[in-house]
Write an enzyme that holds these catalytic residues in place. Structure first.
Site, short mmCIF file in Angstrom:
data_model
loop_
_atom_site.label_atom_id
_atom_site.label_comp_id
_atom_site.label_asym_id
_atom_site.label_seq_id
_atom_site.Cartn_x
_atom_site.Cartn_y
_atom_site.Cartn_z
N ASP A 1 -9.03 -5.04 -6.09
CA ASP A 1 -8.38 -4.00 -5.27
C ASP A 1 -9.56 -2.94 -5.37
O ASP A 1 -9.17 -2.66 -6.19
CB ASP A 1 -6.39 -3.32 -5.08
CG ASP A 1 -5.97 -2.80 -4.56
OD1 ASP A 1 -6.91 -2.69 -3.30
OD2 ASP A 1 -4.78 -2.64 -3.90
N SER B 1 0.74 -1.44 -0.34
CA SER B 1 -0.25 -0.06 -0.19
C SER B 1 1.20 1.09 0.20
O SER B 1 1.90 1.45 -0.76
CB SER B 1 -0.95 0.10 1.22
OG SER B 1 -2.11 0.73 0.97
N HIS C 1 -6.35 -6.33 -1.60
CA HIS C 1 -5.52 -4.86 -1.67
C HIS C 1 -4.98 -5.72 -0.53
O HIS C 1 -3.69 -6.07 -1.02
CB HIS C 1 -6.06 -3.90 -0.54
CG HIS C 1 -4.78 -2.93 -0.14
ND1 HIS C 1 -4.31 -2.70 -1.42
CD2 HIS C 1 -4.60 -2.49 -0.06
CE1 HIS C 1 -3.64 -1.55 -0.74
NE2 HIS C 1 -4.07 -0.83 0.52
#
Length: 468
Positions: free
Chosen positions: A379, A285, A414
């Site tokens: 995601d 991330s 994600h």
């Protein structure tokens, strides 16, 4: 074998005490043997049901073999797993099987026909774990204390049932331990030169190849991936950079600059048990942006980079040229956020390359080491595909395509983490000033497959670039 004890009186009764003629004795003995045989047949027994898990103590990324023995033949059974998180929340998974004619069930071989997953999934009871009915909303399973295991109660139940409605149906059970730290791994808290983190060292004197481990804007100090790296032979330094009580305040800003991340990299390089020329970086991330940014700084030469679902820049306005950010409240109320029909937030457009602050974008063409980008196609938290495309195009234009490897996984979200961990498609992001739930994306089975495959290929990538 059942041992039958028969008294003299019983023998006398069976033989009628009339044994004078020899032929009469033979007939009576034959009658005795038939009677004993009948007793044996009526007294036949079956071993109690047995459930095994091998090994019962294993690292989190290791498969275990779960088998049931001495179960009712060709009958419906449910195999289930239950465990409590460190916060006390109950997580559970279950799968419906039909036993084989010999009364066995083998999760490595047999197919589930219902429950948390379908088909042959040897580790489905682990990646299929979800909060039990009635649990708090928005839970996400994350290990805080890596020096203790997850303890999983695995049981086999009579019939195709729900674990929560299976009172008295347990036929057999076994307990398994799932660890992040292998025996001999050392955990060392680092609080020096303003750095806040935890260093994990493999057993032995070294020197070892190493990884600098960066997580996302959720903040705090996340140790479990680093602990697992050390269990696989890599020194690993998990670094906190936001939202930690020992970092400079306020906690809703990124108050450390580029020198902080450079210092962390150099701390690894300079450690006497680390190979100075074999240090890589991994980011998830927002940690992707920080890893890329640090890798292009003067004096930092990583041997490899691993990027998981993250951007090449920041939408949060930088307060200075060294990477500090303004108040994260501007991030919390950002115009690029979207809500689904349940009010859950997705940050996907927030990290789209088109929406990134131009001054924050990393000069990808300056990357000089192999780069592995892992992308979840479902995601909902970051524009991973668009960022991966940008990295690929930039390196191609710079004649550096040979440095780039891309893994793309349909149905994965994600939070691509070490294998056999359950995915949370949505979880609680913050509590104040009001509760906010964020969408991560990913569907259980394809996300689990992505975690298993990407972890193997990540370790192979590290082996090729940090050990050879």
């Amino acid at each position: 074998m059942l041992r039958l004890c028969v008294s003299v009186a019983t023998i006398q009764h069976l033989m009628g005490m009339k044994i004078r003629p020899c032929f009469s004795l033979h007939r009576k003995l034959a009658s005795f043997h038939r009677a004993v045989g009948a007793v044996r047949w009526r007294s036949s027994w079956r071993p109690a049901p047995l459930l095994t898990a091998a090994p019962v103590r294993a690292l989190i990324d290791e498969q275990i073999s779960i088998k049931g023995h001495f179960l009712p033949p060709s009958s419906p059974v449910t195999v289930c797993a239950r465990m409590h998180s460190e916060d006390g929340d109950l997580w559970e998974a279950s799968a419906h099987y039909n036993t084989n004619a010999d009364g066995t069930v083998n999760l490595t071989r047999d197919h589930s026909i219902g429950g948390s997953y379908l088909g042959c999934e040897p580790m489905g009871l682990f990646w299929g774990l979800q909060p039990a009915p009635g649990a708090r909303e928005g839970l996400r399973l994350r290990k805080k204390y890596v020096d203790t295991p997850y303890v999983v109660h695995i049981s086999v139940l009579d019939g195709h049932v729900s674990p929560s409605k299976a009172q008295g149906a347990e036929l057999a059970a076994v307990t398994a331990e799932r660890w992040y730290m292998a025996p001999g791994v050392r955990r060392i808290e680092i609080r020096q030169n303003t750095l806040v983190g935890t260093l994990f060292l493999p057993p032995g004197p070294g020197p070892f190849p190493a990884m600098l481990d960066l997580w996302g804007m959720g903040g705090g100090l996340v140790e479990y991936r680093s602990a697992l790296f050390a269990s696989r032979g890599y020194a690993s330094f998990s670094l906190a950079y936001i939202g930690h009580k020992e970092l400079p305040g306020p906690r809703n800003c990124l108050n450390v600059d580029d020198s902080y991340f450079k210092s962390a990299f150099h701390l690894l390089q300079d450690h006497h048990q680390v190979c100075a020329d074999r240090v890589g970086m991994i980011g998830l991330s927002y940690g992707v942006y920080l890893a890329l940014r640090t890798a292009t700084q003067t004096g930092v030469k990583p041997s490899c980079l691993i990027c998981i679902n993250g951007p090449v820049g920041s939408t949060i306005k930088l307060s200075d040229a060294d990477g500090r950010t303004e108040n994260i409240e501007s991030f919390i109320n950002n115009k690029y956020w979207e809500n689904d029909d349940q009010g859950h937030v997705t940050f996907k457009e927030f990290s789209s390359p088109a929406n990134l602050d131009p001054e924050s974008k990393v000069k990808i063409e300056n990357i000089t080491c192999p780069l592995l980008y892992i992308e979840g196609e479902d995601d909902l938290n970051a524009s991973s595909t668009e960022n991966a495309n940008l990295i690929e195009e930039t390196l191609r234009a710079a004649d550096k395509s040979h440095l780039f490897t891309r893994l793309s996984y349909p149905g994965a979200g994600h939070l691509i983490e070490p294998p056999y961990l359950p995915n949370s498609r949505m979880s609680l992001w913050r509590v104040k000033p009001e509760k906010m739930f964020t969408l991560w994306g990913g569907h259980l089975a394809p996300h689990a497959a992505a975690q298993e495959d990407s972890w193997k290929k990540m370790l192979h990538f590290m082996e090729n670039n940090l050990r050879r």
